[in-house]
Design an enzyme around this catalytic site. Structure first.
Site, PDB file in Angstrom:
ATOM      1  N   HIS A  63       9.882 -26.109  -2.951  1.00 36.53           N
ATOM      2  CA  HIS A  63       9.272 -27.303  -3.259  1.00 36.53           C
ATOM      3  C   HIS A  63       7.695 -27.145  -4.014  1.00 36.53           C
ATOM      4  CE1 HIS A  63      11.900 -30.298  -0.643  1.00 36.53           C
ATOM      5  NE2 HIS A  63      11.633 -29.455  -0.632  1.00 36.53           N
ATOM      6  N   GLU A 116       1.088  -1.046  -0.048  1.00 36.83           N
ATOM      7  CA  GLU A 116      -0.171  -0.419  -0.328  1.00 36.83           C
ATOM      8  C   GLU A 116       0.460   1.661   0.347  1.00 36.83           C
ATOM      9  OE1 GLU A 116      -3.520  -0.388   2.781  1.00 36.83           O
ATOM     10  OE2 GLU A 116      -4.363  -1.520   1.438  1.00 36.83           O
ATOM     11  N   LYS A 141     -14.181  -0.482  -3.376  1.00 38.59           N
ATOM     12  CA  LYS A 141     -15.353   0.342  -2.072  1.00 38.59           C
ATOM     13  C   LYS A 141     -16.196   0.833  -3.380  1.00 38.59           C
ATOM     14  CE  LYS A 141     -12.115   0.053   1.362  1.00 38.59           C
ATOM     15  NZ  LYS A 141     -11.809   1.348   2.076  1.00 38.59           N
TER      16      LYS A 141
HETATM   17  O1  PA5 Z   1      -3.071   0.600   5.935  1.00 41.09           O
HETATM   18  C1  PA5 Z   1      -3.766   1.429   5.892  1.00 41.09           C
HETATM   19  O2  PA5 Z   1      -4.600   2.208   6.309  1.00 41.09           O
HETATM   20  C2  PA5 Z   1      -5.716   0.649   5.773  1.00 41.09           C
HETATM   21  O3  PA5 Z   1      -5.323  -1.271   5.706  1.00 41.09           O
HETATM   22  C3  PA5 Z   1      -6.851   0.413   6.848  1.00 41.09           C
HETATM   23  O4  PA5 Z   1      -6.080  -0.026   8.071  1.00 41.09           O
HETATM   24  C4  PA5 Z   1      -7.794  -0.624   6.219  1.00 41.09           C
HETATM   25  O5  PA5 Z   1      -8.774  -0.279   5.526  1.00 41.09           O
HETATM   26  C5  PA5 Z   1      -8.711  -0.819   7.575  1.00 41.09           C
HETATM   27  O6  PA5 Z   1      -8.937   0.146   7.868  1.00 41.09           O
HETATM   28  P1  PA5 Z   1      -9.793   1.007   9.541  1.00 41.09           P
HETATM   29  O7  PA5 Z   1      -9.054   1.100  10.609  1.00 41.09           O
HETATM   30  O8  PA5 Z   1     -10.614   2.219   9.062  1.00 41.09           O
HETATM   31  O9  PA5 Z   1     -11.760   0.142   9.417  1.00 41.09           O
END
Ligand code: PA5
Length: 480
Positions: free
Chosen positions: A321, A300, A442
């Site tokens: 393997h 990310e 989303k």
């Molecule tokens: O790293 C990030 O920001 C995301 O992976 C969030 O942690 C994930 O989408 C969960 O979001 P939230 O804590 O708002 O539910």
């Protein structure tokens, strides 16, 4: 007393990059940029600077937070033998990774004997009904609590899992007792979960506004579940704090002594030279979730504007393997980053280290030459042999040498990776702290589900799905 000794250190060995690809000159060229990126991160002057609170949280907030968490964790342990952690992405991966690494792999079979602590279960990290239904079956065997983690409070997967699990608790224990069994970790002042927790009177812990999900492991997001599970969270934080001090020290800008900067520089230099995939290779089934945490952190953070290394993982020797052939002879666009734990360990009953020796079996199976050797020795030689073979196959490799797998060194390694991730991103000119791309799915999903505010796009999206000729291959056989 700290469980590390002063002569032990985290090492990043990149000999087997240099053997395959002469990287030294690239490192020298990039050094000034890496040091500048470190300064930008520490001074909070870069892109996404409203999300760099994690850098100093470890020194300024985490120790105090531990004190607040301790009595709550003890209270949970007094009435619960299982805790379901509800969260997704950065809101659960860190806790799950450390839990897997530092607790007994088979604890769930006999918690009273093997762990003597509540077990952790995970929910809200998927939308699979069969998995959730089976979790509910399992919870009938325990006296469970819920820790629901969502910074925004509005993420679909944990929100739906929470509804279902809250309903389960209320059916089983009644509304009043359920309130004693639900704990929320969320934004300190905004968001649906914050409002809901206030309204229902659930105890709350804050995820600071300036800390993003994948950098939140050392906040209550990781610390509360891990404290409940009996992980030594003081040592975890102490290791991370030392990593912060080492990485951020003004005097420590040399790639020879600053492992975080060195890792950032190596990754960027390899990427620039067309090594587009980095595979984190772990050597214990206990570390597979560490690799999942690492993939989210770098995936990310790095992938912006159609650029960035693809973070992959492999669990060796298992995957030698399966994926081994690719590592050896597949396309040469990847490099491997290994985690090598230098001291044998096992999460033992009573924390006694145990060694596994190969017995004399009188089997005449061709392995008598290994009689009385430790399995750890065999694995170490397998690691060395693999690195050499991969170098011969022109696959660059580097190795994290972690002295011991305990809370202190895990904390140190995890924080080092977070720091390296921020520095590498800034040195590449991207924002390592946002994730605009994850909104795309989303938005479509909400449009299709008719979520208020998104519904108007629903018809358009559905038409897109149905438009044009369908290109499908249909199997010959039908069965009713
Ligand atoms: O790293 C990030 O920001 C995301 O992976 C969030 O942690 C994930 O989408 C969960 O979001 P939230 O804590 O708002 O539910």
């Amino acid at each position: 007393m700290s469980s590390h000794s002063s002569e032990k250190r985290l090492v990043l060995d990149w000999t087997k990059i240099q053997d395959v690809f002469p990287i030294e000159s690239h490192l020298a060229q990039s050094h000034a940029g890496i040091v500048a990126a470190k300064k930008t991160l520490l001074e909070g002057t870069g892109k996404g600077n409203d999300y760099v609170g994690w850098v100093r949280y470890i020194a300024d907030e985490a120790p105090k937070m531990l004190e607040a968490i301790k009595p709550v964790a003890e209270n949970i342990c007094s009435h619960s033998d299982a805790v379901v952690v509800v969260g997704i992405g950065g809101s659960y991966l860190g806790a799950r990774a450390v839990y897997q690494a530092l607790t007994h792999a088979y604890g769930h079979l006999n918690p009273s004997e093997l762990t003597r602590r509540p077990l952790l279960f995970w929910a809200g990290n998927h939308m699979a009904s069969e998995e959730l239904a089976e979790l509910l079956d399992a919870l009938d065997l325990y006296s469970p609590s819920l820790v629901v983690v969502s910074k925004s409070g509005g993420t679909t997967e944990p929100a739906l899992a929470f509804r279902i699990l809250k309903g389960y608790l209320e059916d089983r224990f009644g509304k009043a007792e359920s309130k004693e069994r639900i704990f929320a970790i969320t934004d300190p002042s905004d968001g649906t979960l914050n409002r809901l927790a206030t309204a229902e009177g659930y105890p709350k812990f804050p995820i600071p506004k300036n800390v993003g999900g994948r950098y939140s492991l050392f906040t209550p997001v990781g610390l509360l579940p891990l404290a409940v599970a009996g992980v030594d969270v003081e040592q975890l934080v102490a290791g991370a704090l030392q990593a912060f001090e080492d990485a951020s020290s003004e005097k420590n800008n040399s790639l020879e002594t600053n492992v975080a900067l060195c890792y950032a520089a190596l990754r960027n230099a390899l990427y620039k030279n067309n090594f587009k995939i980095e595979a984190l290779c772990t050597w214990s089934p206990k570390l597979t979730m560490i690799a999942e945490w690492w993939k989210q952190l770098f995936g990310e953070s790095d992938a912006k504007g159609n650029t960035g290394l693809f973070p992959a993982s492999a669990s060796f020797t298992t995957d030698l393997h399966s994926m081994g052939q690719y590592f050896q002879e597949g396309e040469r666009h990847m490099f491997a980053t290994h985690i090598r734990v230098m001291d044998e360990y096992s999460i033992a009953k009573g924390c006694v280290k145990r060694k596994v020796r190969i017995p004399s079996a009188g089997l005449n199976d061709g392995f008598e030459f290994l009689t009385d050797r430790e399995l750890f020795y065999v694995q170490s030689e397998a690691q060395q042999g693999t690195l050499l073979a991969h170098a011969d196959g022109k696959l660059p490799s580097m190795v994290w040498e972690i002295p011991e797998l305990n809370a202190w060194w895990i904390g140190y390694w995890l924080y080092t990776n977070m720091f390296a991730c921020g520095v590498a991103g800034y040195a590449r000119g991207i924002n390592p702290f946002d994730q605009p791309g994850v909104e795309a799915y989303k938005n479509n999903m909400f449009a299709l589900l008719g979520k208020p505010g998104h519904a108007e796009r629903g018809a358009e999206i559905r038409a897109r799905l149905e438009r044009g000729q369908r290109l499908r291959s249909l199997g010959l056989t039908t069965r009713s």
